[in-house]
Scaffold this active site. Sequence first.
Site, PDB file in Angstrom:
ATOM      1  N   ARG A  78       1.333  -6.457   3.225  1.00 31.31           N
ATOM      2  CA  ARG A  78       0.771  -6.843   2.159  1.00 31.31           C
ATOM      3  C   ARG A  78      -0.653  -6.548   2.213  1.00 31.31           C
ATOM      4  O   ARG A  78      -1.595  -7.315   1.343  1.00 31.31           O
ATOM      5  CB  ARG A  78       0.891  -8.720   2.077  1.00 31.31           C
ATOM      6  CG  ARG A  78       2.313  -9.036   1.894  1.00 31.31           C
ATOM      7  CD  ARG A  78       2.267 -10.568   1.949  1.00 31.31           C
ATOM      8  NE  ARG A  78       3.778 -10.888   1.520  1.00 31.31           N
ATOM      9  CZ  ARG A  78       4.751 -11.165   2.605  1.00 31.31           C
ATOM     10  NH1 ARG A  78       4.142 -11.270   4.027  1.00 31.31           N
ATOM     11  NH2 ARG A  78       5.561 -11.570   2.202  1.00 31.31           N
ATOM     12  N   LYS A 129      -6.815   2.362  -9.053  1.00 32.64           N
ATOM     13  CA  LYS A 129      -5.480   2.491  -9.593  1.00 32.64           C
ATOM     14  C   LYS A 129      -4.787   3.009  -8.536  1.00 32.64           C
ATOM     15  O   LYS A 129      -5.025   4.226  -7.926  1.00 32.64           O
ATOM     16  CB  LYS A 129      -5.442   3.180 -10.779  1.00 32.64           C
ATOM     17  CG  LYS A 129      -5.780   2.497 -11.956  1.00 32.64           C
ATOM     18  CD  LYS A 129      -5.415   3.055 -13.275  1.00 32.64           C
ATOM     19  CE  LYS A 129      -5.803   2.271 -14.651  1.00 32.64           C
ATOM     20  NZ  LYS A 129      -5.378   3.132 -15.747  1.00 32.64           N
ATOM     21  N   GLU A 147     -10.421  15.946 -17.045  1.00 33.20           N
ATOM     22  CA  GLU A 147     -11.109  14.584 -17.110  1.00 33.20           C
ATOM     23  C   GLU A 147     -12.648  14.409 -17.289  1.00 33.20           C
ATOM     24  O   GLU A 147     -13.136  13.374 -17.747  1.00 33.20           O
ATOM     25  CB  GLU A 147     -10.704  13.787 -15.769  1.00 33.20           C
ATOM     26  CG  GLU A 147      -9.364  13.497 -15.604  1.00 33.20           C
ATOM     27  CD  GLU A 147      -8.748  12.249 -16.466  1.00 33.20           C
ATOM     28  OE1 GLU A 147      -9.828  11.816 -16.960  1.00 33.20           O
ATOM     29  OE2 GLU A 147      -7.580  11.912 -16.334  1.00 33.20           O
ATOM     30  N   LYS A 154     -17.344   6.265 -15.005  1.00 33.81           N
ATOM     31  CA  LYS A 154     -16.141   5.276 -14.570  1.00 33.81           C
ATOM     32  C   LYS A 154     -16.520   3.854 -14.079  1.00 33.81           C
ATOM     33  O   LYS A 154     -15.668   2.740 -14.269  1.00 33.81           O
ATOM     34  CB  LYS A 154     -15.004   6.111 -13.886  1.00 33.81           C
ATOM     35  CG  LYS A 154     -13.932   5.499 -13.799  1.00 33.81           C
ATOM     36  CD  LYS A 154     -12.702   6.482 -13.064  1.00 33.81           C
ATOM     37  CE  LYS A 154     -11.475   5.701 -12.915  1.00 33.81           C
ATOM     38  NZ  LYS A 154     -10.501   6.627 -12.415  1.00 33.81           N
ATOM     39  N   GLU A 179      -8.249  -3.419 -16.916  1.00 36.82           N
ATOM     40  CA  GLU A 179      -7.684  -2.901 -18.150  1.00 36.82           C
ATOM     41  C   GLU A 179      -7.395  -3.646 -19.195  1.00 36.82           C
ATOM     42  O   GLU A 179      -6.287  -3.218 -19.907  1.00 36.82           O
ATOM     43  CB  GLU A 179      -6.742  -1.598 -17.668  1.00 36.82           C
ATOM     44  CG  GLU A 179      -6.634  -0.684 -18.687  1.00 36.82           C
ATOM     45  CD  GLU A 179      -5.587   0.618 -18.504  1.00 36.82           C
ATOM     46  OE1 GLU A 179      -5.315   1.233 -19.318  1.00 36.82           O
ATOM     47  OE2 GLU A 179      -5.438   0.807 -17.268  1.00 36.82           O
ATOM     48  N   ARG A 238     -11.809  -0.863 -20.358  1.00 44.16           N
ATOM     49  CA  ARG A 238     -11.274   0.214 -19.515  1.00 44.16           C
ATOM     50  C   ARG A 238     -10.049   1.151 -20.434  1.00 44.16           C
ATOM     51  O   ARG A 238      -9.917   2.056 -19.887  1.00 44.16           O
ATOM     52  CB  ARG A 238     -10.438  -0.583 -18.361  1.00 44.16           C
ATOM     53  CG  ARG A 238     -10.407   0.574 -17.226  1.00 44.16           C
ATOM     54  CD  ARG A 238     -10.002  -0.039 -15.945  1.00 44.16           C
ATOM     55  NE  ARG A 238      -9.683   1.037 -14.932  1.00 44.16           N
ATOM     56  CZ  ARG A 238      -9.558   0.815 -13.691  1.00 44.16           C
ATOM     57  NH1 ARG A 238      -9.913  -0.071 -12.937  1.00 44.16           N
ATOM     58  NH2 ARG A 238      -9.207   1.987 -12.762  1.00 44.16           N
ATOM     59  N   ASN A 290      -8.440   5.864 -21.139  1.00 41.87           N
ATOM     60  CA  ASN A 290      -7.051   6.514 -21.524  1.00 41.87           C
ATOM     61  C   ASN A 290      -7.432   7.538 -22.690  1.00 41.87           C
ATOM     62  O   ASN A 290      -6.274   7.998 -23.115  1.00 41.87           O
ATOM     63  CB  ASN A 290      -6.283   5.555 -22.002  1.00 41.87           C
ATOM     64  CG  ASN A 290      -5.774   4.421 -20.830  1.00 41.87           C
ATOM     65  OD1 ASN A 290      -5.718   4.824 -19.762  1.00 41.87           O
ATOM     66  ND2 ASN A 290      -5.557   3.085 -21.495  1.00 41.87           N
ATOM     67  N   HIS A 293      -4.994  10.462 -23.032  1.00 40.23           N
ATOM     68  CA  HIS A 293      -3.910  10.337 -22.031  1.00 40.23           C
ATOM     69  C   HIS A 293      -2.628   9.918 -22.763  1.00 40.23           C
ATOM     70  O   HIS A 293      -1.509  10.177 -22.156  1.00 40.23           O
ATOM     71  CB  HIS A 293      -4.236   9.378 -20.937  1.00 40.23           C
ATOM     72  CG  HIS A 293      -5.137   9.738 -19.918  1.00 40.23           C
ATOM     73  ND1 HIS A 293      -6.276  10.320 -20.284  1.00 40.23           N
ATOM     74  CD2 HIS A 293      -5.046   9.935 -18.642  1.00 40.23           C
ATOM     75  CE1 HIS A 293      -7.042  10.700 -19.264  1.00 40.23           C
ATOM     76  NE2 HIS A 293      -6.192  10.220 -18.065  1.00 40.23           N
ATOM     77  N   HIS A 303       0.075  12.341 -21.495  1.00 38.72           N
ATOM     78  CA  HIS A 303       0.938  11.831 -20.615  1.00 38.72           C
ATOM     79  C   HIS A 303       2.359  12.236 -21.189  1.00 38.72           C
ATOM     80  O   HIS A 303       3.245  12.537 -20.471  1.00 38.72           O
ATOM     81  CB  HIS A 303       0.959  10.381 -20.334  1.00 38.72           C
ATOM     82  CG  HIS A 303       0.025   9.916 -19.204  1.00 38.72           C
ATOM     83  ND1 HIS A 303      -0.324   8.802 -19.018  1.00 38.72           N
ATOM     84  CD2 HIS A 303      -0.618  10.833 -18.314  1.00 38.72           C
ATOM     85  CE1 HIS A 303      -1.152   8.669 -17.921  1.00 38.72           C
ATOM     86  NE2 HIS A 303      -1.268   9.836 -17.502  1.00 38.72           N
ATOM     87  N   HIS A 328      -1.908  17.445 -14.555  1.00 38.37           N
ATOM     88  CA  HIS A 328      -2.478  16.366 -15.438  1.00 38.37           C
ATOM     89  C   HIS A 328      -3.812  16.621 -16.317  1.00 38.37           C
ATOM     90  O   HIS A 328      -3.700  16.279 -17.228  1.00 38.37           O
ATOM     91  CB  HIS A 328      -2.748  15.250 -14.245  1.00 38.37           C
ATOM     92  CG  HIS A 328      -3.463  14.030 -14.909  1.00 38.37           C
ATOM     93  ND1 HIS A 328      -2.658  13.118 -15.859  1.00 38.37           N
ATOM     94  CD2 HIS A 328      -4.802  13.644 -14.969  1.00 38.37           C
ATOM     95  CE1 HIS A 328      -3.608  11.994 -16.443  1.00 38.37           C
ATOM     96  NE2 HIS A 328      -4.736  12.275 -15.738  1.00 38.37           N
TER      97      HIS A 328
END
Length: 358
Positions: free
Chosen positions: A121, A143, A185, A225, A235, A239, A243, A246, A250, A262
């Site tokens: 955990r 993330k 990016e 960022k 997000e 935030r 994207n 993306h 994606h 990517h």
Amino acid sequence: MTTVSVTLPETKYDVLIDRGLLKQVGELVSKQWSARKIALVSDDNVAPLYQKQVAESLTSAGFDVHRYVFPAGETSKSLTVLADLARQMASDAFNRDDSVIALGGGVTGDLAGLLAASYMRGLSFIQIPTSLLAQVDSSVGGKTAVDLDNIKNIIGAFYEPDLVIVDPDTLATMKQRDLVEGYGEIVKTAALEGGDFWQLIETINSPADLITHSPELSARSIHYKASVVMADETESGTRQLLNFGHTIGHAVEALADGGLRHGEAVSIGTVAIMRVFENAGLAEKGITAKLRDRFAAVGLPVTDELLTSPLVLDKVKNDKKNRHGHLNLVYLTAIGQPKIKSIPSSEIASFLHLSVAD
């Protein structure tokens, strides 16, 4: 050394950026953590280059280091590999007082980050990104995720590191395509921020320029960022700006089935979405060409035949960012002026109208 601090409601950590930091890892980590067991996770591309050096530095600082290696590539971002790593840690008797360090690129950071977030955990976690893409983007922001079948990053968690150590010298061992991928990016981020950052981007005209300016490119990208993440960690609001490029990117990346990196997909997706908004009269005339030229300057692809596939729309409609029957598309009215347009799912096809392939 440049330090970017990320301050969030429940945690705070620093991103350290400087050439030669890899030689100081033991000293830097010992300032953050007491002596403990560390799972040092790398893929089989990075491990032969840096894992032994980093392990020895950590060991000399009093840490008990266990080196774990997994096969390089996006296919390792899976529940199977995650379980294999967790099984090795259990065999080595890791407990909640121990920690994980990700040493490698974006796949390593995502995978090791989710490992740290889920093992018992949650164990403390440090990122040491060695690729340009990871240094400027994925190592910051918390993330972590793995893929499921061909659905990218569908199982994950927001889990912040305790420290991020960026050594631009690691870029010298990267193949050109792997290096250039990270620039996708960087251009995205510079276009969102505008100003001096965009002016710096306009001076980058070759892969060699990326190496020369990598410390500043990393610092500026991370600073932007971090400012966005601090305003919206999970997000739910601003935030989403990150994207940019993306949604279509994606989709194309998934359809390419490993044929696109990517950062390459982000380049293609950014040019495609801006063409849609410029054609719709919602963006400054000529902005798509500005972006396309900056990507192309270092050899990034700016279009792909997959954009003509109707499957692109299927992927876009099923994007995990599609919420409550709406998809939020990020675009620029001008460089440094991002906006979000919410499109009902029923209107996505007509709005995009496949002009992404023009």
